[in-house]
Design a protein around this motif. Structure first.
Motif, PDB file in Angstrom:
ATOM      1  N   CYS A  82       0.769  -1.218  -0.121  1.00 27.19           N
ATOM      2  CA  CYS A  82       0.006  -0.090   0.055  1.00 27.19           C
ATOM      3  C   CYS A  82       0.931   1.167   0.127  1.00 27.19           C
ATOM      4  O   CYS A  82       1.605   1.318   0.503  1.00 27.19           O
ATOM      5  CB  CYS A  82      -0.906   0.088   1.225  1.00 27.19           C
ATOM      6  SG  CYS A  82      -1.491   1.737   1.638  1.00 27.19           S
ATOM      7  N   CYS A  86       0.039   3.173   3.605  1.00 25.67           N
ATOM      8  CA  CYS A  86       0.584   2.439   5.155  1.00 25.67           C
ATOM      9  C   CYS A  86       1.668   1.542   4.962  1.00 25.67           C
ATOM     10  O   CYS A  86       2.137   0.859   6.001  1.00 25.67           O
ATOM     11  CB  CYS A  86      -0.756   1.969   5.790  1.00 25.67           C
ATOM     12  SG  CYS A  86      -1.267   0.478   5.019  1.00 25.67           S
ATOM     13  N   CYS A 119      -6.409  -1.299   0.076  1.00 23.68           N
ATOM     14  CA  CYS A 119      -5.850  -1.659   0.961  1.00 23.68           C
ATOM     15  C   CYS A 119      -6.920  -1.904   2.294  1.00 23.68           C
ATOM     16  O   CYS A 119      -7.712  -1.017   2.676  1.00 23.68           O
ATOM     17  CB  CYS A 119      -5.058  -0.434   1.560  1.00 23.68           C
ATOM     18  SG  CYS A 119      -4.290  -0.787   3.254  1.00 23.68           S
ATOM     19  N   CYS A 141      -6.211   0.990   5.566  1.00 23.53           N
ATOM     20  CA  CYS A 141      -6.154   2.300   5.291  1.00 23.53           C
ATOM     21  C   CYS A 141      -6.957   2.882   4.069  1.00 23.53           C
ATOM     22  O   CYS A 141      -7.342   4.126   4.044  1.00 23.53           O
ATOM     23  CB  CYS A 141      -4.796   3.109   5.271  1.00 23.53           C
ATOM     24  SG  CYS A 141      -4.129   2.946   3.622  1.00 23.53           S
TER      25      CYS A 141
HETATM   26 ZN   LIG Z   1      -2.866   1.149   3.613  1.00 17.04          ZN
END
Ligand SMILES: [Zn+2]
Length: 334
Positions: A42, A45, A64, A67
């Motif tokens: 991602c 994050c 993701c 997040c």
């Molecule tokens: Zn993420």
């Protein structure tokens, strides 16, 4: 790049058709090397925990699980992207045709208000104003406008594309023709701006680290990007014209971008969504029958029956409550 004004005002239809044709041609060239695409974690994050969402124009979009950033994965490598931007027909066409014919309209509608907003933010956050870098300066119109306000001693346009950098040089701007990751500055930089850029980048994290390295302590970073949890993007999903492969590869939301900024040494000072077009974008999709709202009587009522009465105040509600897809974030080097 479309959330600040009427889409067709910036983009005359016949030019947009050719632009789309060239983008699809460049995209086809990229997809020939699909076997060399790589998987990435991602972009916000950095976790490897994501789920497949949809496929659009040959590219996989994933979300993701932590997040909720949406991103293209697998994606072309960094070098393939550089090649796409340096040799592709699409960007060249924008530089030669679309930017020139739309420049004065874009100047009035986007760049003058944008320069004014940056002026206000720099003053509000009491930032020193000696040197400013605009990264991904493109056609250079924003740099011209911010120079006119005499806020900074020096404005520098950072633009890796040779054609666009040449345009900036012709406008007598200070230009560094490199990606920001390769920029080294002798002087300390007070402010870095980048508009509608981070969604294009192979590695937003490397990009933000590079910005952090160049900025002086307490220096300001001002950036804009589409907010995937903004109204029109959330409502339209994969049908959104803002979801456009492989030009936009990262789609952040306010929380995920804030998280990324923190992990790259920034403190978020202010978040704004001053978009003006979310509601109109959704209404246009309804009118053009690209979005079916037969089972959504509220949308039919708001966007068709009551549009003249409520359109503006509904858009204002979205902008005021961080619900627009046009996102500004102001952060400082911590
Ligand atoms: Zn993420």
């Amino acid at each position: 790049m479309v959330y600040e004004m009427e889409v067709n005002d910036i983009r005359p239809d016949n030019l947009m058709k050719e632009s789309k044709r060239l983008r699809l041609k460049d995209l086809e060239d990229l997809l020939k090397n699909e076997s060399r695409f790589i998987k990435v974690p991602c972009p916000a994050c950095q976790l490897n925990d994501y789920s497949f969402l949809f496929r659009k124009e040959g590219f996989n979009f994933v979300g993701c699980n932590k997040c909720e950033t949406i991103f293209i994965n697998p994606r072309p490598t960094f070098d393939m992207f550089i090649n796409f931007y340096e040799t592709g027909e699409y960007l060249k066409y924008w530089n030669e045709f679309i930017f020139p014919v739309s420049e004065e309209f874009r100047r009035r509608s986007i760049f003058i208000p944008r320069a004014k907003k940056v002026f206000e933010l720099v003053v509000k956050h009491k930032c020193k104003n000696r040197i400013m870098l605009d990264v991904g300066a493109g056609f250079g119109t924003f740099c011209e406008e911010i120079e006119k306000l005499n806020l900074f001693d020096k404005v520098i346009a950072v633009e890796p594309s040779a054609d666009l950098a040449k345009t900036c040089v012709l406008k007598d701007l200070n230009v560094i023709q490199k990606p920001v990751e390769k920029v080294e500055m002798d002087d300390e930089v007070d402010v870095i701006t980048n508009f509608e850029l981070i969604e294009h980048l192979f590695s937003p994290k490397d990009f933000l680290f590079s910005c952090n390295k160049i900025l002086k302590k307490d220096g300001l970073l001002i950036l804009t990007t589409p907010n995937i949890k903004g109204f029109d993007m959330l409502v339209l999903g994969e049908k959104s014209d803002g979801i456009v492969a492989p030009v936009h590869i990262n789609y952040f939301n306010i929380d995920s971008l804030s998280l990324l900024l923190k992990s790259c040494g920034f403190k978020v000072l202010e978040v704004l969504t001053p978009g003006k077009l979310d509601a109109k974008i959704v209404r246009d999709k309804i009118i053009n029958k690209e979005l079916d709202v037969d089972k959504n009587p509220f949308f039919m009522y708001l966007f068709l029956e009551k549009w003249d009465d409520l359109g503006n105040s509904f858009q204002k509600f979205l902008s005021d409550n961080l619900l627009s897809s046009h996102l500004w974030i102001v952060a400082k080097k911590d």
